[in-house]
Write a protein that holds these residues in place. Structure first.
Motif, PDB file in Angstrom:
ATOM      1  N   LYS A  11       1.920  29.708  94.809  1.00 27.90           N
ATOM      2  CA  LYS A  11       3.049  28.818  94.528  1.00 27.90           C
ATOM      3  C   LYS A  11       3.827  28.414  95.780  1.00 27.90           C
ATOM      4  CE  LYS A  11       3.903  30.543  89.828  1.00 27.90           C
ATOM      5  NZ  LYS A  11       4.901  31.204  88.940  1.00 27.90           N
ATOM      6  N   LYS A  12       3.444  28.994  96.920  1.00 29.31           N
ATOM      7  CA  LYS A  12       4.174  28.779  98.185  1.00 29.31           C
ATOM      8  C   LYS A  12       5.639  29.183  98.046  1.00 29.31           C
ATOM      9  CE  LYS A  12       2.332  24.571  98.596  1.00 29.31           C
ATOM     10  NZ  LYS A  12       1.914  23.256  99.135  1.00 29.31           N
ATOM     11  N   ASP A  13       5.854  30.241  97.302  1.00 33.46           N
ATOM     12  CA  ASP A  13       7.211  30.768  97.101  1.00 33.46           C
ATOM     13  C   ASP A  13       7.455  31.844  98.162  1.00 33.46           C
ATOM     14  OD1 ASP A  13       9.633  31.749  96.278  1.00 33.46           O
ATOM     15  OD2 ASP A  13       8.987  32.328  94.261  1.00 33.46           O
ATOM     16  N   TRP A  14       7.761  31.389  99.368  1.00 30.29           N
ATOM     17  CA  TRP A  14       7.898  32.322 100.495  1.00 30.29           C
ATOM     18  C   TRP A  14       9.171  33.165 100.365  1.00 30.29           C
ATOM     19  CZ3 TRP A  14       3.251  31.605 101.099  1.00 30.29           C
ATOM     20  CH2 TRP A  14       2.664  30.341 101.250  1.00 30.29           C
ATOM     21  N   THR A  15      10.216  32.586  99.831  1.00 24.64           N
ATOM     22  CA  THR A  15      11.445  33.353  99.615  1.00 24.64           C
ATOM     23  C   THR A  15      11.204  34.457  98.591  1.00 24.64           C
ATOM     24  OG1 THR A  15      12.816  31.429 100.137  1.00 24.64           O
ATOM     25  CG2 THR A  15      13.867  33.230  98.938  1.00 24.64           C
TER      26      THR A  15
ATOM     27  N   MET B 289       8.379  35.900  97.971  1.00 25.13           N
ATOM     28  CA  MET B 289       7.546  36.909  98.617  1.00 25.13           C
ATOM     29  C   MET B 289       8.416  37.895  99.390  1.00 25.13           C
ATOM     30  SD  MET B 289       4.122  37.583  99.250  1.00 25.13           S
ATOM     31  CE  MET B 289       3.060  36.169  99.638  1.00 25.13           C
ATOM     32  N   GLN B 290       9.409  37.380 100.116  1.00 26.53           N
ATOM     33  CA  GLN B 290      10.285  38.256 100.904  1.00 26.53           C
ATOM     34  C   GLN B 290      11.176  39.120 100.012  1.00 26.53           C
ATOM     35  OE1 GLN B 290      12.409  36.102 104.063  1.00 26.53           O
ATOM     36  NE2 GLN B 290      10.855  36.934 105.423  1.00 26.53           N
ATOM     37  N   ILE B 291      11.656  38.535  98.940  1.00 27.20           N
ATOM     38  CA  ILE B 291      12.501  39.297  98.011  1.00 27.20           C
ATOM     39  C   ILE B 291      11.714  40.464  97.420  1.00 27.20           C
ATOM     40  CG2 ILE B 291      13.668  39.213  95.764  1.00 27.20           C
ATOM     41  CD1 ILE B 291      14.523  36.325  96.507  1.00 27.20           C
ATOM     42  N   GLN B 292      10.462  40.208  97.027  1.00 25.84           N
ATOM     43  CA  GLN B 292       9.631  41.269  96.461  1.00 25.84           C
ATOM     44  C   GLN B 292       9.306  42.340  97.502  1.00 25.84           C
ATOM     45  OE1 GLN B 292       8.619  41.696  93.121  1.00 25.84           O
ATOM     46  NE2 GLN B 292      10.247  40.180  92.952  1.00 25.84           N
ATOM     47  N   HIS B 293       9.128  41.899  98.740  1.00 25.26           N
ATOM     48  CA  HIS B 293       8.864  42.857  99.827  1.00 25.26           C
ATOM     49  C   HIS B 293      10.041  43.818  99.984  1.00 25.26           C
ATOM     50  CE1 HIS B 293       7.667  44.442 103.735  1.00 25.26           C
ATOM     51  NE2 HIS B 293       8.829  44.068 104.225  1.00 25.26           N
ATOM     52  N   LYS B 294      11.256  43.290  99.982  1.00 27.20           N
ATOM     53  CA  LYS B 294      12.444  44.134 100.108  1.00 27.20           C
ATOM     54  C   LYS B 294      12.611  45.033  98.881  1.00 27.20           C
ATOM     55  CE  LYS B 294      15.005  41.008 103.140  1.00 27.20           C
ATOM     56  NZ  LYS B 294      16.200  40.149 103.306  1.00 27.20           N
TER      57      LYS B 294
ATOM     58  N   ASN C 116      -1.626  28.197 103.136  1.00 26.61           N
ATOM     59  CA  ASN C 116      -1.545  27.272 102.010  1.00 26.61           C
ATOM     60  C   ASN C 116      -0.588  26.149 102.405  1.00 26.61           C
ATOM     61  OD1 ASN C 116      -1.659  26.036  99.556  1.00 26.61           O
ATOM     62  ND2 ASN C 116      -0.556  27.627  98.422  1.00 26.61           N
ATOM     63  N   GLY C 117      -1.168  25.056 102.876  1.00 22.60           N
ATOM     64  CA  GLY C 117      -0.364  23.946 103.389  1.00 22.60           C
ATOM     65  C   GLY C 117      -0.087  22.888 102.353  1.00 22.60           C
ATOM     66  N   PRO C 118       0.520  21.777 102.767  1.00 24.32           N
ATOM     67  CA  PRO C 118       0.872  20.689 101.844  1.00 24.32           C
ATOM     68  C   PRO C 118      -0.337  20.088 101.133  1.00 24.32           C
ATOM     69  CG  PRO C 118       1.904  20.379 103.998  1.00 24.32           C
ATOM     70  CD  PRO C 118       0.934  21.495 104.151  1.00 24.32           C
TER      71      PRO C 118
ATOM     72  N   GLY D  41      16.904  26.938 102.643  1.00 28.08           N
ATOM     73  CA  GLY D  41      15.837  27.746 102.053  1.00 28.08           C
ATOM     74  C   GLY D  41      14.491  27.566 102.713  1.00 28.08           C
ATOM     75  N   GLU D  42      14.450  26.864 103.858  1.00 27.26           N
ATOM     76  CA  GLU D  42      13.184  26.685 104.563  1.00 27.26           C
ATOM     77  C   GLU D  42      12.756  28.011 105.185  1.00 27.26           C
ATOM     78  OE1 GLU D  42      12.846  23.378 107.240  1.00 27.26           O
ATOM     79  OE2 GLU D  42      14.287  22.189 106.095  1.00 27.26           O
ATOM     80  N   PHE D  43      11.469  28.318 105.076  1.00 21.97           N
ATOM     81  CA  PHE D  43      10.933  29.541 105.658  1.00 21.97           C
ATOM     82  C   PHE D  43      10.057  29.132 106.833  1.00 21.97           C
ATOM     83  CE2 PHE D  43       7.936  32.999 106.152  1.00 21.97           C
ATOM     84  CZ  PHE D  43       8.758  34.111 106.072  1.00 21.97           C
ATOM     85  N   ILE D  44      10.463  29.532 108.034  1.00 19.32           N
ATOM     86  CA  ILE D  44       9.760  29.124 109.250  1.00 19.32           C
ATOM     87  C   ILE D  44       8.772  30.210 109.633  1.00 19.32           C
ATOM     88  CG2 ILE D  44      10.050  28.320 111.622  1.00 19.32           C
ATOM     89  CD1 ILE D  44      13.040  27.777 110.849  1.00 19.32           C
ATOM     90  N   HIS D  45       7.487  29.893 109.575  1.00 14.47           N
ATOM     91  CA  HIS D  45       6.439  30.896 109.793  1.00 14.47           C
ATOM     92  C   HIS D  45       6.256  31.170 111.281  1.00 14.47           C
ATOM     93  CE1 HIS D  45       2.920  33.257 108.796  1.00 14.47           C
ATOM     94  NE2 HIS D  45       2.176  32.548 109.617  1.00 14.47           N
ATOM     95  N   ALA D  46       6.265  32.443 111.665  1.00  9.80           N
ATOM     96  CA  ALA D  46       5.988  32.850 113.042  1.00  9.80           C
ATOM     97  C   ALA D  46       4.542  33.339 113.118  1.00  9.80           C
ATOM     98  CB  ALA D  46       6.950  33.955 113.475  1.00  9.80           C
ATOM     99  N   PHE D  47       3.700  32.579 113.799  1.00 10.50           N
ATOM    100  CA  PHE D  47       2.278  32.929 113.861  1.00 10.50           C
ATOM    101  C   PHE D  47       2.072  34.174 114.718  1.00 10.50           C
ATOM    102  CE2 PHE D  47       2.145  28.490 112.658  1.00 10.50           C
ATOM    103  CZ  PHE D  47       1.155  28.477 111.697  1.00 10.50           C
TER     104      PHE D  47
END
Length: 575
Positions: A37-41, A43-48, A229-231, A555-561
């Motif tokens: 779903k590209k729900d990056w936020t 994903m982080q909430i579940q991680h915490k 998972n891009g646009p 709410g943008e999630f900036i990916h650090a490669f």
């Protein structure tokens, strides 16, 4: 001593651990859905949420047990028998090493001042005593007789993310090209050549990783395939063969993976064969079992103590105003203690410092902040402590020290990977290495900012250089969320009084930051200062920082490669 109390206590711990693992796995299994779903936020909430599970379950179980053992202080025979009963209950579990650590956590919670005790706790068991399971269903296997094209097509088929591909055929040919360039140009496949890929996908932030190995040239060649998972759909971003880059993916500076694990010891054994630069405790951390990683670290530490003779000394670098730091030269770890008193201008409390470290443990470290383990009642032999260090400990952290005839007992300490302080590194390294280091320094600050972290005190003494020459931040007492800062341009003086004022003539609020001031103190080495100022000019622009804040607030999630951009198969605009 009542046998039913022993049985009941062991049962409470067993049930609590089972429930903890059930919820841990339930959260982990959601990772593919968030990736789809590209729900990056999310994903982080579940991680915490997953990170908090352990403490919550330990507290709940402890509350139940305290009612049973009330008035039994010092009745260690009760706990010796409870340990034996519990050991029988968990003997068939495939994650029994985690269950052992869980038992240790319970007893340490009930008796906070209790020292490590082999009779009462599981001290030496752990990873090395785990049984070897055959047919563990850990990985897919692909024989060389299939040929490279079929093997890669089979891998792509076996890992269906239930998402349309950007261009699956192109991905396969990009992988084929990479394998031919890196492996088949050096080694020839034989009948014994085989490829294995762990069935579980490793999820973190915006990426999904496949981890595998190929037996070729009489040795295992490891590899990692990152998917994004891009646009326009899911795609293979690159193929990683470099062991150093793979080690960085599992680094102590990275958040833990969300990966389904049936048998932790078997997963760690596979990873240990692939990522040989990492120790067992680091791999347990990486797959989300950081509490057991702490246990394995402690086992490694006491084994190292037994095999070494050097003494603990004050760590190199400028002494901090908040923390006392020491190390054992033969061991790649530093030990950090909060001082009894903070030197001006520091005004925070001990609890506030602890909260900063807790904040880092729960946050995305984006490869730029060091992970820590927190210990209480940490024992060190007195004859292994240098006179200089003992003097400093008694002067700076005396309230945290207890002594027995042979040991120093530290009430509270953090352990962290040892690095070379950046300021010291810049004093002795070559010009070429200095340029790389100051570039890394700027990247570290900017990547933390993109993860909504403002380091606060950004002096080079608060950053370290790893063995891979990567710059990492490790001083957390002044960190804040980036969105809580106020980035400003300095007002232009309009009168002689303002021009020649000995102090700022304008109001400065606690969270005000003037990026143009960074230029004055960020880099002291003159032959690289201009390079740094030109290379990272965004650092000194308030508007750049403000735009980052706006992105994060939206709410943008900036990916650090976690790997060099030049390794990527496609430019960003094509994906």
């Amino acid at each position: 001593m009542e046998p039913n109390k022993i049985e009941f206590t062991a049962e409470i711990i067993e049930n609590s651990f089972a429930h903890y693992m059930e919820l841990f796995n339930e959260i982990t299994r959601k990772a593919p859905v968030f990736f789809k779903k590209k729900d990056w936020t999310g994903m982080q909430i579940q991680h915490k949420k997953r990170l908090r599970l352990y403490k919550d379950h330990i507290s709940e179980a402890t509350g139940l047990i305290e009612g049973i053992v009330e008035g039994m202080d010092g009745d260690f025979d009760f706990w010796i028998q409870t340990k034996k009963t519990y050991q029988q209950k968990i003997k068939s579990r495939r994650d029994k090493e985690l269950a052992e650590t869980y038992f240790n956590s319970i007893i340490r919670k009930i008796y906070p001042g209790l020292a490590i005790n082999e009779a009462l706790m599981f001290v030496h068991e752990g990873y090395n005593s785990c049984p070897l399971y055959s047919n563990t269903n850990l990985y897919h296997e692909y024989p060389s007789q299939w040929g490279l094209q079929k093997i890669l097509r089979s891998i792509m088929a076996d890992f269906d993310f239930d998402i349309p591909y950007l261009n699956k055929e192109e991905d396969i040919q990009l992988l084929v090209r990479s394998v031919r360039e890196v492996i088949l140009s050096r080694y020839k496949a034989t009948e014994d050549t085989v490829t294995q890929v762990i069935k579980s996908v490793f999820y973190r932030n915006k990426a999904a990783y496949l981890v595998g190995r190929t037996r070729v040239g009489d040795k295992w060649m490891p590899f990692i395939i990152p998917f994004l998972n891009g646009p326009n759909g899911v795609y293979v971003d690159t193929l990683i063969f470099d062991p150093k880059i793979m080690a960085h993916l599992f680094s102590f500076t990275r958040s833990y993976f969300m990966v389904e694990v049936e048998i932790p010891s078997q997963m760690v054994a596979f990873l240990n064969s692939v990522i040989t630069h990492k120790q067992v405790h680091e791999l347990y951390n990486a797959i989300g079992f950081n509490k057991h990683g702490k246990t394995e670290f402690y086992r490694d530490f006491i084994n190292h103590l037994a095999l070494s003779k050097d003494k603990f000394v004050i760590a190199e670098g400028i002494k901090g105003m908040v923390m006392t730091v020491f190390t054992l030269p033969s061991y790649n770890i530093v030990f950090k203690m909060i001082k009894d008193y903070f030197e001006p201008p520091k005004t925070m409390t001990r609890q506030e410092v602890k909260e900063k470290y807790k904040m880092v443990s729960l946050h995305d470290r984006v490869g730029r902040m060091a992970d820590t383990h927190e210990f209480e009642e940490f024992h060190i032999p007195l004859d292994r402590i240098s006179e200089e260090l003992m003097k400093e400990l008694k002067n700076d952290v005396n309230s945290q020290l207890d002594f027995t005839e042979k040991e120093l007992i530290i009430r509270h300490v953090y352990t962290e990977r040892r690095m070379v302080p950046l300021n010291l590194y810049l004093e002795t390294c070559t010009l070429e290495d200095a340029k790389t280091a100051v570039e890394e320094y700027g990247y570290a600050i900017l990547q933390l900012a993109k993860a909504n972290i403002f380091p606060g005190d950004m002096m080079t003494k608060n950053f370290g250089v790893t063995r891979q020459k990567r710059v990492v931040f490790y001083d957390y007492d002044e960190i804040e969320f980036l969105t809580e800062m106020n980035f400003r341009e300095k007002p232009i003086p309009e009168t002689f009084e303002q021009i020649y004022a000995s102090e700022p003539w304008y109001e400065i609020k606690p969270n005000d930051v003037f990026p143009e001031d960074f230029k004055r103190w960020m880099i002291g080495r003159q032959d690289v200062k201009e390079h740094f100022l030109a290379y990272h000019k965004d650092l000194f622009d308030p508007e750049y920082w403000t735009k980052l804040q706006q992105q994060i607030k939206k709410g943008e999630f900036i990916h650090a490669f976690p790997y060099p951009s030049e390794l990527r198969f496609r430019p960003e605009e094509e994906a």
